[in-house]
Design a protein around this motif. Structure first.
Motif, short mmCIF file in Angstrom:
data_model
loop_
_atom_site.label_atom_id
_atom_site.label_comp_id
_atom_site.label_asym_id
_atom_site.label_seq_id
_atom_site.Cartn_x
_atom_site.Cartn_y
_atom_site.Cartn_z
N VAL A 197 1.01 -0.97 0.18
CA VAL A 197 -0.52 -0.09 0.11
C VAL A 197 0.98 1.01 0.05
N HIS A 198 2.38 1.41 0.61
CA HIS A 198 2.70 2.61 0.59
C HIS A 198 3.70 2.50 -0.52
N LEU A 199 4.19 1.48 -1.09
CA LEU A 199 4.70 1.63 -2.30
C LEU A 199 3.86 2.12 -3.61
N ALA A 200 2.95 1.60 -3.31
CA ALA A 200 1.59 2.02 -4.33
C ALA A 200 1.18 3.82 -4.54
N GLY A 201 0.93 3.80 -2.66
CA GLY A 201 0.59 5.34 -2.61
C GLY A 201 1.71 7.05 -3.04
N VAL A 202 2.58 6.33 -2.93
CA VAL A 202 3.84 6.58 -2.77
C VAL A 202 4.51 7.10 -4.47
N PHE A 203 3.95 6.17 -5.16
CA PHE A 203 4.06 5.50 -7.22
C PHE A 203 3.35 6.60 -7.35
N LEU A 204 1.84 6.36 -6.56
CA LEU A 204 0.76 7.45 -7.07
C LEU A 204 1.17 9.02 -6.82
N ALA A 205 1.20 8.93 -5.97
CA ALA A 205 1.62 10.54 -5.50
C ALA A 205 3.18 10.78 -6.26
N GLU A 206 3.87 10.45 -6.85
CA GLU A 206 4.68 10.76 -7.24
C GLU A 206 4.10 11.25 -9.28
N ARG A 207 3.24 10.69 -9.29
CA ARG A 207 3.06 10.40 -11.01
C ARG A 207 2.10 11.85 -11.09
N LYS A 208 1.29 12.07 -9.57
CA LYS A 208 -0.05 13.81 -9.15
C LYS A 208 0.55 14.66 -9.09
N ASP A 209 -0.06 15.11 -8.18
CA ASP A 209 0.13 16.70 -7.39
C ASP A 209 1.93 16.66 -6.75
N ASN A 210 1.46 15.28 -5.81
CA ASN A 210 2.57 15.47 -4.58
C ASN A 210 4.30 14.86 -5.42
N LYS A 211 4.02 15.32 -6.48
CA LYS A 211 6.33 14.62 -7.01
C LYS A 211 6.94 14.93 -6.49
N GLY A 212 7.77 14.26 -6.01
CA GLY A 212 9.25 14.51 -4.82
C GLY A 212 8.96 14.01 -3.40
N ILE A 213 8.06 13.26 -2.99
CA ILE A 213 8.05 13.26 -1.82
C ILE A 213 9.46 12.16 -1.38
N VAL A 214 9.85 11.30 -2.63
CA VAL A 214 10.67 9.81 -2.58
C VAL A 214 11.87 11.37 -2.14
N SER A 215 12.23 12.30 -2.14
CA SER A 215 13.45 12.73 -3.15
C SER A 215 13.28 13.94 -1.30
N ASP A 216 12.47 13.36 -1.18
CA ASP A 216 12.47 14.93 0.57
C ASP A 216 12.54 14.16 1.81
N MET A 217 12.47 12.50 1.61
CA MET A 217 12.81 11.86 2.71
C MET A 217 14.94 11.51 2.10
N ILE A 218 14.56 12.03 0.73
CA ILE A 218 16.10 11.57 1.01
C ILE A 218 16.73 13.17 1.18
N ASN A 219 16.67 14.70 0.79
CA ASN A 219 17.15 15.60 1.46
C ASN A 219 16.93 16.30 2.16
N GLY A 220 15.13 16.06 3.04
CA GLY A 220 14.50 16.40 3.86
C GLY A 220 13.72 17.43 3.48
N GLY A 221 13.35 17.87 2.95
CA GLY A 221 12.14 18.82 1.91
C GLY A 221 12.23 19.72 2.89
N GLY A 222 11.38 20.64 2.97
CA GLY A 222 11.18 21.87 3.75
C GLY A 222 11.41 22.73 2.47
N ASP A 223 11.09 23.00 1.33
CA ASP A 223 11.28 23.85 0.49
C ASP A 223 10.26 24.14 0.08
N HIS A 224 9.70 26.04 0.24
CA HIS A 224 8.66 26.98 -0.48
C HIS A 224 8.44 26.43 -2.07
N GLN A 225 6.83 25.92 -1.82
CA GLN A 225 6.75 25.22 -3.13
C GLN A 225 6.57 26.35 -3.77
#
Length: 225
Positions: A197-225
């Motif tokens: 479920v988690h992988l499916a959710g991340v995959f779907l999110a990366e294809r939609k408005d929440n693209k960048g979640i994986v990179s956020d979990m690597i570099n920490g995120g927190g940038d302004h949109q």
């Protein structure tokens, strides 16, 4: 399926994306490796080192080498191979327990706005009080609830796994060993379901408005949109 997609937006701070501390990112990726390794040992022992085919293989190979062994001897070799793999599984379990304790400690030492329980409470309060972007808040609350269930499963896996690892020291409770083993195995399947479920959710999110979640979990995120 949209309810399982992680939310990249920080619902507490409009115009920002979530931040992930270095400690949390370390825990996330270390946990990923350890759980994957633990599940891999289960897969190996249920396939490659399964006692029946390994016993037959050992017996046939030694027979071809002009050495005769009994079924019991071949079975002992197969059992020993399985024990080696299970010992690795146990070591992964010890590390998983350590990581779980580390994650619990983070709840006390993390910055206040990055604590899981605080975020979940905040999402619930916002859902109750706001009409604006209610669907986003509901989404966030659902995802947090799924993660909470995952943490509970990890706790049950850790407790039951330690029981099985130290069953000789817990002889008075030997009568419940089978039940504990069943719970441990059942939780493994639930964790597998969560991973899917988690992988499916991340995959779907990366294809939609929440693209960048994986990179956020690597570099920490927190940038302004």
């Amino acid at each position: 399926m949209t309810t399982i997609e992680p939310v990249r937006k920080d619902i507490q701070r409009q115009g920002h994306i979530k931040k992930y501390s270095a400690s949390l990112r370390l825990w996330h990726w270390a946990n990923t490796i350890v759980i994957s390794g633990s599940l891999l040992t289960v897969l190996i022992n249920s396939t490659i080192t399964d006692e029946r085919p390994v016993s037959a293989l050992v017996k046939n190979e030694l027979k071809n080498a002009s050495a005769m062994v009994s079924d019991e001897q071949a079975g002992s070799v197969a059992h020993a191979l399985g024990d080696r793999v299970w010992s690795i599984h146990i070591y992964f379990g010890y590390v998983l327990v350590g990581l779980l304790l580390f994650r619990l400690a983070l709840e006390f030492f993390q910055l206040a706005d990055q604590k899981f329980i605080r975020k979940m409470k905040s999402a619930y309060r916002q859902f109750q009080s706001t009409k604006k972007e209610r669907e986003l808040v509901k989404h966030e609350l659902t995802v947090k609830a799924i993660y909470a269930v995952f943490y509970i499963l990890l706790l049950v896996m850790a407790v039951t796994g330690l029981f099985l690892a130290f069953e000789d020291l817990l002889a008075p409770f030997k009568s419940i060993r089978h039940s504990v083993k069943e719970v441990h195995g059942f939780c493994m399947y639930l964790i597998l379901a969560f991973i899917f479920v988690h992988l499916a959710g991340v995959f779907l999110a990366e294809r939609k408005d929440n693209k960048g979640i994986v990179s956020d979990m690597i570099n920490g995120g927190g940038d302004h949109q």
